[in-house]
Enzyme design. Structure first.
Site, PDB file in Angstrom:
ATOM      1  N   GLY A 112       0.817  -1.204   0.000  1.00 18.97           N
ATOM      2  CA  GLY A 112       0.000   0.000   0.000  1.00 18.97           C
ATOM      3  C   GLY A 112       0.843   1.241   0.000  1.00 18.97           C
ATOM      4  N   PRO A 113       0.246   2.389  -0.277  1.00 18.98           N
ATOM      5  CA  PRO A 113       0.999   3.649  -0.332  1.00 18.98           C
ATOM      6  C   PRO A 113       1.510   4.052   1.044  1.00 18.98           C
ATOM      7  CG  PRO A 113      -1.355   4.044  -0.536  1.00 18.98           C
ATOM      8  CD  PRO A 113      -1.182   2.568  -0.591  1.00 18.98           C
ATOM      9  N   SER A 143      -3.405   2.671 -18.428  1.00 21.37           N
ATOM     10  CA  SER A 143      -4.839   2.969 -18.314  1.00 21.37           C
ATOM     11  C   SER A 143      -5.225   4.277 -18.985  1.00 21.37           C
ATOM     12  CB  SER A 143      -5.247   3.005 -16.836  1.00 21.37           C
ATOM     13  OG  SER A 143      -4.540   4.004 -16.145  1.00 21.37           O
ATOM     14  N   LYS A 196      -8.915   6.256  -7.892  1.00 21.42           N
ATOM     15  CA  LYS A 196      -9.435   7.021  -9.027  1.00 21.42           C
ATOM     16  C   LYS A 196     -10.879   7.452  -8.797  1.00 21.42           C
ATOM     17  CE  LYS A 196      -6.453   4.755 -12.456  1.00 21.42           C
ATOM     18  NZ  LYS A 196      -6.412   3.874 -13.642  1.00 21.42           N
TER      19      LYS A 196
END
Length: 793
Positions: free
Chosen positions: A347-348, A672, A715
């Site tokens: 994870g970030p 993407s 997003k």
């Protein structure tokens, strides 16, 4: 760099001789002066703050003073205090500065000495001297236990000294040997030689103390000799130490192979002379192995309700990892012999991966140890060094297990994606055995050269991204992705944890300063840009520091922090919140972006330039190779379907398409962007209007398929912050919507598509008449620059 004391010494100093007194550097000694000349000299040196040379004489009162009746090595001292008493005597405190060598004596009213100063380096320690230091400290502690105790302050001081020369001097001071030995120690300029002398002194001192102790013990004349030991090699205290070590090993109930190896090493020790070079290496090895937790385990908490309560107290959200830990505890209740899982949290930064490890250990009632792998390049850091090398030691895995004193801790391997490799080996390959539940029950460290069971350990690795982790290592771990937090989750974390913690850290616990939701929203949107809450806590801490200063200054503190006061407390905003386009126009498509700090919308600019045949696509904006390939794929697919979308067949042969993504200093890459770029080109070439309230993400192929992408949660949350209500995404990614907060799923509409043709009517209006050359020219003049947000995920 400041000069050393030896470099500041003058070339000559007034000299004072002492009898049976040796002053070492960094030692303060009180002396009593009776001669009138000595009293005057000491008082003058104190008043002028000058140094004095102290020399030792083998016999007192030898006059006249000559070079031959003093020892050639002495000490430069400072007179820190001098006081006359009623008996015409002077009590002076001399502080040793450094060793000096007397080159020549100069006669006169007050004799002076030509000197050379020696400043001891702080970097003399190597593997040999390090072993001597450890052995000397062990012998000193043995002497203390045998009847020569030291003050606790002295013991603590000795344990903190890293310089071999300073350690040797202090041990001589505490041992107080004969004047001859003290002068010999002072004369040894080399710290290693001085340490060898001290080691021999300690060895003899311990031997004498043990002999005295044995003689005073009723009914014993000496310790029994071990069977097979050679006469005259082992003394009584060595035998006693080996007997206790053997008894300790027998009590451990080790496996046959391990017990056999240690017994063999003990037998070698019994046949060796303690002065042999390998004696202390073997002794240290046997002691180290005997102190490992071969059978020691921490009793763990298997109460699911209590564990769940602890996990929820420490962390908000993170439901996947909490559920996984509770599942593990449930299985442990049913199967006590279950091997520990290997979990990797991806994870970030700032989402709580490292702190979650401590919480898991607390919930399970196990000990917690952490090893940071960031920047580790040497394989020996993991597997240790072979005993044939000087200064060999076990790897970090065994070291931390020994420090924990338990064979079933929660072991966190932090930043596993930051491992490196060079000529010293590949640490990631060394971890393959550690991170494999089928192999780590017999992990072999190079130093131990014995199998150690790691299957009871719960390994938790952390990483910001899984891509840099080698595939064989990644395959051995159970990946759990920790996505970033939404705004609502960040606010909840701030109210539940961050505010109380920062108030307490800054001494404002009683003030109860609150933050309004608007203030937290403003900090999240305009002062931080992250997936986690680390910078959010920093901003809260910054505000608390200002409040603490105001409290100390006697000012009245606010009851709550509002959004209006943030400009004064935190300064100008750092980040601009991107918003969706205000209206629908030709060529504007809203895309989505994923970054390591969270989601965002990213705008693209496209322009048509009339051109002869040749290059028909230009890309700028610090784009990566994958994004460039997506743009070429989108253009090729659009050209192959020109007739379908009513675009003239030679349109792209006559025009150059320039696509530019703003913020050119920030690298952008990812597949993407494909669907957004295609819709941009289609709108630009056909002049058809795009719905500005729909965001788009997805990778495309040359056959027109829309492929799944990553970072869906980030997003979608970015689109929600920008005020977008509808999102088009690959159909395969609809399953990722389960990770979203319920409020986000209820407020927004989601459309899953499998092909580009399904996405076009959802975003672009129905086609109008084909644009002729003149119409395309006018359109190009009116809309030369077109902004298009695009996915960078």
């Amino acid at each position: 760099m400041s000069p050393s004391p030896a470099q500041l010494l003058p070339d000559r100093l007034p000299i004072l001789t002492l009898h049976n007194i040796v002053i070492f550097p960094f030692l303060a000694v009180t002396i009593t002066a009776r001669r009138h000349e000595d009293i005057e000299l000491l008082l003058e040196c104190q008043q002028k703050n000058e140094l004095i040379a102290i020399a030792s004489q083998p016999r007192a009162g030898i006059l006249p003073l000559t070079y031959d009746n003093i020892h050639p090595v002495g000490t430069a001292c400072r007179v820190s205090r001098a006081k006359l008493n009623g008996d015409s005597q002077l009590e002076a405190v001399l502080e040793g500065i450094c060793r000096i060598s007397f080159l020549r004596l100069l006669t006169g009213k007050q004799p002076q000495a030509l000197i050379a100063g020696y400043q001891e380096s702080l970097h003399h320690s190597n593997s040999t001297t390090q072993m001597l230091m450890e052995s000397s400290l062990s012998l000193l502690k043995a002497c203390c236990a045998a009847g020569q105790p030291l003050p606790e302050s002295a013991t603590n001081l000795l344990d903190r000294i890293n310089n071999p020369g300073h350690l040797a001097d202090l041990i001589v001071i505490y041992l107080q040997p004969s004047f001859t030995i003290q002068q010999q120690a002072l004369s040894l300029i080399n710290p290693g030689d001085r340490l060898k002398l001290v080691h021999q002194l300690l060895y003899e001192s311990r031997k004498q103390l043990n002999q005295k102790k044995n003689l005073n013990r009723p009914g014993t004349a000496r310790w029994p000799r071990q069977a097979g030991a050679q006469p005259g090699i082992q003394n009584e205290d060595e035998n006693e130490e080996l007997i206790e070590l053997k008894k300790k090993i027998d009590e451990l109930e080790l496996d046959e192979q391990i017990h056999k190896t240690l017994t063999k090493e003990l037998n070698r020790l019994e046949r060796m002379n303690p002065a042999a070079p390998d004696y202390h290496n073997i002794l240290h090895y046997v002691e180290y192995v005997s102190e490992l937790p071969w059978k020691d385990e921490t009793r763990e908490n298997l109460d699911l309700k209590q564990a769940e309560k602890v996990l929820n107290e420490d962390h908000f959200g993170l439901d996947k990892i909490k559920e996984r830990i509770l599942e593990h505890l449930a299985v442990r209740q049913l199967n006590k012999d279950m091997k520990g899982p290997i979990i990797c949290l991806v994870g970030p930064p700032g989402v709580g991966k490292t702190s979650l490890g401590k919480s898991i250990a607390r919930a399970m009632g196990r000990k917690f140890i952490r090893l940071s792998l960031g920047g580790v390049h040497d394989e020996a850091e993991i597997r240790g060094h072979r005993r044939t090398y000087l200064g060999a030691m076990p790897g970090k895995i065994i070291q931390e297990i020994k420090r924990a004193g338990s064979r079933n801790p929660v072991f966190m391997l932090d930043e596993i994606d930051k491992l490196g490799h060079d000529f010293r080996g590949d640490p990631a390959s060394a971890l393959l055995e550690v991170m494999d539940p089928e192999q780590n029950n017999s992990f072999t460290d190079h130093y131990l050269n014995l199998p150690f069971d790691l299957s009871r350990v719960l390994f938790i690795a952390t990483a910001n991204q899984s891509d840099p982790i080698p595939a064989p290592l990644l395959d051995r771990m159970e990946i759990i992705t920790l996505p970033g937090y939404s705004e609502e989750e960040k606010k909840s974390i701030a109210h539940r944890y961050l505010l109380d913690r920062q108030r307490e850290n800054h001494g404002l616990k009683e003030e109860r300063i609150a933050f309004t939701d608007e203030a937290l929203n403003s900090i999240i949107d305009h002062y931080t840009r992250e997936s986690g809450v680390r910078n959010l806590e920093k901003m809260i801490g910054k505000i608390m520091r200002k409040c603490a200063r105001d409290k100390v200054a006697g000012k009245t503190l606010p009851k709550s922090i509002t959004s209006r006061s943030l400009g004064k407390l935190l300064g100008p905003t750092r980040h601009h919140k991107e918003l969706a386009a205000a209206d629908s126009r030709v060529g504007i498509v809203t895309g989505l972006a994923w970054t390591p700090t969270g989601g965002d919308i990213l705008f693209i600019e496209a322009a048509l330039i009339k051109s002869e045949k040749g290059e028909n696509l230009t890309l700028t904006g610090s784009l990566g190779e994958v994004m460039k390939e997506s743009a070429r794929t989108a253009l090729s697919y659009l050209r192959s379907l020109s007739s379908t979308y009513r675009i003239e067949g030679d349109f792209f042969d006559k025009h150059l398409v320039h696509i530019h993504i703003p913020s050119g200093s920030i690298p952008k890459d990812g597949p993407s962007a494909g669907l957004a770029i295609f819709l941009t080109l289609l709108s630009l070439a056909s002049g058809r209007i795009v719905n500005h309230q729909i965001a788009v993400t997805g990778e495309i192929s040359l056959s027109g398929r829309v492929l799944p992408v990553g970072g869906i949660k980030e997003k979608v949350l970015a689109a929600r912050r920008a005020g977008i209500k509808s999102i088009i995404l690959p159909r395969e990614n609809l399953k990722n919507l389960d990770d979203l907060p319920p409020t986000a799923r209820d407020e927004m509409n989601f459309y899953g598509v499998d092909t580009i043709d399904e996405a076009v009517p959802l975003v672009i209006d129905s086609p109008g008449p084909t644009l002729k050359e003149g119409q395309q020219k006018n359109h190009r003049e009116e809309n030369l620059s077109i902004s298009v947000p695009i996915s960078a995920g």
